[in-house]
Design a protein around this motif. Structure first.
Motif, PDB file in Angstrom:
ATOM      1  N   GLU A  61     -15.219   1.485  -4.615  1.00  0.00           N
ATOM      2  CA  GLU A  61     -14.342   1.313  -3.461  1.00  0.00           C
ATOM      3  C   GLU A  61     -13.903   2.701  -3.014  1.00  0.00           C
ATOM      4  O   GLU A  61     -13.494   3.514  -3.840  1.00  0.00           O
ATOM      5  N   GLY A  79      -1.495   6.271   5.566  1.00  0.00           N
ATOM      6  CA  GLY A  79      -2.456   5.161   5.624  1.00  0.00           C
ATOM      7  C   GLY A  79      -3.718   5.398   4.815  1.00  0.00           C
ATOM      8  O   GLY A  79      -4.323   6.449   4.923  1.00  0.00           O
ATOM      9  N   TRP A  80      -4.066   4.391   3.989  1.00  0.00           N
ATOM     10  CA  TRP A  80      -5.342   4.407   3.276  1.00  0.00           C
ATOM     11  C   TRP A  80      -6.411   3.785   4.157  1.00  0.00           C
ATOM     12  O   TRP A  80      -6.228   2.670   4.650  1.00  0.00           O
ATOM     13  N   HIS A  81      -7.525   4.465   4.310  1.00  0.00           N
ATOM     14  CA  HIS A  81      -8.682   3.889   4.993  1.00  0.00           C
ATOM     15  C   HIS A  81      -9.681   3.518   3.897  1.00  0.00           C
ATOM     16  O   HIS A  81     -10.197   4.396   3.208  1.00  0.00           O
ATOM     17  N   ARG A  82      -9.906   2.199   3.722  1.00  0.00           N
ATOM     18  CA  ARG A  82     -10.590   1.738   2.519  1.00  0.00           C
ATOM     19  C   ARG A  82     -11.782   0.856   2.847  1.00  0.00           C
ATOM     20  O   ARG A  82     -11.720   0.031   3.762  1.00  0.00           O
ATOM     21  N   TYR A  83     -12.838   1.026   2.070  1.00  0.00           N
ATOM     22  CA  TYR A  83     -13.995   0.150   2.234  1.00  0.00           C
ATOM     23  C   TYR A  83     -14.745   0.006   0.922  1.00  0.00           C
ATOM     24  O   TYR A  83     -14.695   0.864   0.059  1.00  0.00           O
ATOM     25  N   ARG A  84     -15.390  -1.146   0.796  1.00  0.00           N
ATOM     26  CA  ARG A  84     -16.238  -1.409  -0.364  1.00  0.00           C
ATOM     27  C   ARG A  84     -17.613  -0.832  -0.100  1.00  0.00           C
ATOM     28  O   ARG A  84     -18.099  -0.831   1.035  1.00  0.00           O
ATOM     29  N   HIS A 130     -16.291   8.465   8.013  1.00  0.00           N
ATOM     30  CA  HIS A 130     -15.244   7.450   7.960  1.00  0.00           C
ATOM     31  C   HIS A 130     -15.941   6.105   8.064  1.00  0.00           C
ATOM     32  O   HIS A 130     -17.042   6.001   8.587  1.00  0.00           O
ATOM     33  N   MET A 131     -15.271   5.081   7.548  1.00  0.00           N
ATOM     34  CA  MET A 131     -15.907   3.764   7.464  1.00  0.00           C
ATOM     35  C   MET A 131     -16.338   3.191   8.819  1.00  0.00           C
ATOM     36  O   MET A 131     -17.189   2.313   8.867  1.00  0.00           O
ATOM     37  N   ALA A 132     -15.741   3.688   9.907  1.00  0.00           N
ATOM     38  CA  ALA A 132     -16.182   3.229  11.225  1.00  0.00           C
ATOM     39  C   ALA A 132     -16.761   4.389  12.035  1.00  0.00           C
ATOM     40  O   ALA A 132     -16.918   4.291  13.248  1.00  0.00           O
ATOM     41  N   TYR A 170     -12.068  10.321  12.109  1.00  0.00           N
ATOM     42  CA  TYR A 170     -12.445   8.906  12.065  1.00  0.00           C
ATOM     43  C   TYR A 170     -13.676   8.576  12.899  1.00  0.00           C
ATOM     44  O   TYR A 170     -14.171   7.463  12.839  1.00  0.00           O
ATOM     45  N   PRO A 220     -21.228   5.026   7.333  1.00  0.00           N
ATOM     46  CA  PRO A 220     -21.951   3.758   7.173  1.00  0.00           C
ATOM     47  C   PRO A 220     -23.421   3.928   6.771  1.00  0.00           C
ATOM     48  O   PRO A 220     -23.967   3.081   6.057  1.00  0.00           O
ATOM     49  N   THR A 226      -6.355  11.226   5.551  1.00  0.00           N
ATOM     50  CA  THR A 226      -6.592  12.321   6.482  1.00  0.00           C
ATOM     51  C   THR A 226      -5.447  13.318   6.439  1.00  0.00           C
ATOM     52  O   THR A 226      -4.287  12.919   6.319  1.00  0.00           O
ATOM     53  N   ASP A 241       0.835  -1.210   0.000  1.00  0.00           N
ATOM     54  CA  ASP A 241       0.000   0.000   0.000  1.00  0.00           C
ATOM     55  C   ASP A 241       0.867   1.256   0.000  1.00  0.00           C
ATOM     56  O   ASP A 241       0.491   2.283  -0.549  1.00  0.00           O
TER      57      ASP A 241
END
Lengths: 456, 162
Positions: free
Chosen positions: A348, A190-195, A376-378, A372, A383, A353, A94
């Protein structure tokens, strides 16, 4: 008759009516890889992600994996992550620091300028007949650095980035998104990644201007929790929604001429957020107060000639797929999101940040935490967006229901009713003007001749 | 020394804790955390050579932020949990170690969590946890949980607990 041949009719952006077919049709998807992703300037990262020679990050341009790196002469390059020999991926990480990339198939090794350094057993097998100069990694022909943001294009004749963006988009990017007057941005690695379900345009059009969904339905649970906690005097980190009707909130729109449009949602034109930032900074200490005042002074200098004094923006998108989050406040980090296409049913999200480089450590820490815990994905926000896209795919994927267009009619005919002393257009918020601008430009690209952009 | 009884006791605690999550008894679950608890999900990535660590994790919650997540889903307007996800937490590979502190143990475990949403949407979450459990009176409480998800691209947004 195909969806592709009917685009001029079914993408009626002027009336705010756009067929869902453009999200679900396979042929449209294949063509837009060439006509949109193949010819637009695409963001691939920020120079602060690759600070020293040999530093690299992996990313995608459309569906094409690329490596963004700094070579030993300090030049930023974007290489296609595909071995010139037989098409294998050559970089599997990555991010990292290296002097070469070696293919796992036959061991061809490439340097930081993409050059083919070595081929195993070259002399006995190729007998000196392989011209290595012709077999380097493919490099993106057009790469540009705009105030730290790195763009690349597949188009060798792409217009200069300044021309693609235009003056208005550049002004907003430079001053408000990339924080150049206040000292620029620092990347957190860092990549923060989600489908996420649905075609990439569903989320792109959401970011470019859909502030209606924020408080009308999608994110009201988050807003309820903030309100409930604030009423009890509990300060959980993410408390930065303005949410008051007395504040002057507008939508910003720029570009869309030669290059892709920029939309900025919820531009605040009074000093209410500045005052709130000051109050919060007081709890963090004098250094933080000093910084909030200092950056405000620097911003005011940029705005000397302007009747309207924007302080910040909440959300935005630079066409085609680069999402921006500022969340109004200097106490919250910027977050950048790339919506990579993954077919008609999925995209995707690759997110990173940044914080203002000169901010005191106490503000940086708070700013990062708020990223985050929110979009953000979390976090408490993103979501719920993903959930919407999943439901949209379920109910709209069948071509049986594509005849009825989606509705983008919010503020139709009222889009220019805002103060006019700022670059681009400042209109009412919420609005769907920016979505209409998005599809106007998308249609233009899809209908353009195969002549590469920038050529007459 | 970690006795058979201690390990059985800790495993029983983890299994009952998982049942609270799968039965959506989130406030009861939160009551298992100490007031100074931390709940951390680091960013997983593939890195090469001399580079710094990730700039921030996926989640770093204190008990108040965990409560905020639970409260959000209790508003009745949190679409990501309407209808509620069905989850099944499978907890395994439990290893209990002593710590410097006489009333705390360190527990590592592996998990598979299947999340089912609506008709056929689902996500499989797999990874390992590192917990610090603190003895408070007759029961265990969680004072720190680190969740290492074995994935670099999440299958969907996180709206459940691990």
């Amino acid at each position: 008759m195909t969806v592709l041949s009917e685009l001029g009719t079914i993408v009626d952006w002027e009336k705010g009516l756009v067929s869902p077919a453009i999200h679900f049709d396979d042929e449209v998807y294949r063509e837009e890889q060439k006509l949109v992703f193949g010819r637009s300037w695409l963001v691939v990262g920020h120079e602060d992600m690759i600070r020293k020679p040999g530093d690299y990050v992996s990313n995608y341009m459309g569906e094409v994996p690329v490596v963004v790196l700094r070579d030993n002469k300090n030049q930023i390059r974007v290489l296609i992550n595909k071995c010139s020999h037989r098409g294998n991926q050559v970089c599997l990480f990555d991010r990292g620091n290296t002097q070469s990339f070696t293919c796992s198939y036959h061991g061809w090794t490439f340097g930081l300028e993409g050059e083919l350094l070595g081929v195993p057993m070259e002399q006995p097998f190729y007998r000196g007949e392989l011209n290595k100069e012709n077999w380097g990694l493919a490099e993106l022909p057009s790469v540009a650095n705009f105030n730290g943001l790195i763009f690349a294009s597949f188009d060798p004749d792409a217009p200069a980035i300044e021309k693609w963006l235009g003056e208005d988009v550049s002004w907003w990017l430079e001053n408000f998104v990339l924080a150049s007057p206040t000292g620029g941005l620092e990347a957190l690695p860092g990549w923060h990644r989600y489908r996420s379900p649905g075609n990439w345009k569903l989320v792109s059009e959401n970011f470019i201007g859909d502030d209606y969904h924020v408080f009308a339905a999608t994110h009201v649970s988050w807003l309820h929790v903030i309100r409930e906690f604030l009423d009890q005097g509990i300060l959980i980190p993410i408390v930065t929604y303005p949410g008051s009707p007395t504040r002057q909130v507008f939508e910003g729109s720029a570009g869309g001429g030669e290059g892709g449009p920029l939309g900025l949602g919820m531009i605040v034109l009074d000093d209410s957020i500045y005052q709130r930032d000051l109050e919060e900074a007081e709890q963090l200490g004098p250094e933080s107060v000093e910084w909030i005042k200092e950056r405000h002074d620097r911003l005011q200098k940029v705005l000397t000639e302007r009747d309207s004094k924007p302080y910040s923006f909440m959300n935005g998108l630079l066409f085609p797929n680069f999402g921006l989050m500022g969340f109004f406040s200097a106490m919250l980090g910027r977050h950048f999101l790339q919506f990579h296409p993954r077919g008609t049913m999925e995209h995707e999200v690759w997110q990173w940040t940044m914080v203002e480089r000169e901010a005191p450590q106490a503000i940086k820490e708070l700013a990062v935490q708020r990223v985050y815990q929110g979009q953000h994905m979390a976090g408490l926000i993103a979501p719920d967006d993903v959930e919407n896209f999943e439901r949209m795919v379920e109910s709209t994927r069948s071509s049986q229901v594509w005849d009825r267009p989606f509705h983008y009619g919010l503020q139709l005919g009222h889009e220019h009713e805002g103060p006019n002393s700022l670059p681009g257009n400042i209109g009412p918020n919420p609005s769907e003007f920016n979505q209409r601008q998005f599809y106007k430009f998308w249609l233009k690209q899809m209908q353009a001749s195969r002549t590469p952009a920038g050529k007459e | 020394m970690v006795t058979f009884e201690l390990r059985a006791d800790v495993e029983d605690f983890l299994n009952r804790e998982a049942r609270l999550l799968d039965e959506h008894r989130f406030e009861d679950w939160l009551n298992l955390f100490t007031d100074d608890a931390e709940y951390i999900v680091p960013l997983r990535e593939h890195v090469q050579g001399d580079v710094g660590p990730a700039g921030h994790p996926i989640i770093r919650d204190n008990k108040m932020m965990l409560l905020a997540r639970i409260k959000k889903d209790q508003t009745g307007l949190s679409h990501v949990e309407i209808p509620s996800s069905m989850t099944c937490h499978l907890i395994s590979n439990v290893i209990v170690d002593e710590t410097q502190s006489s009333n705390e143990v360190q527990v590592s475990s592996s998990f598979i969590v299947r999340q089912a949403r609506k008709l056929r949407d689902e996500a499989w979450w797999v990874g390992r946890r590192q917990d610090i459990l603190r003895r408070v009176g007759d029961s265990w409480m969680i004072s720190r949980r680190e969740v290492n998800l074995d994935m670099t691209v999440l299958p969907r947004g996180i709206s459940i607990f691990f």
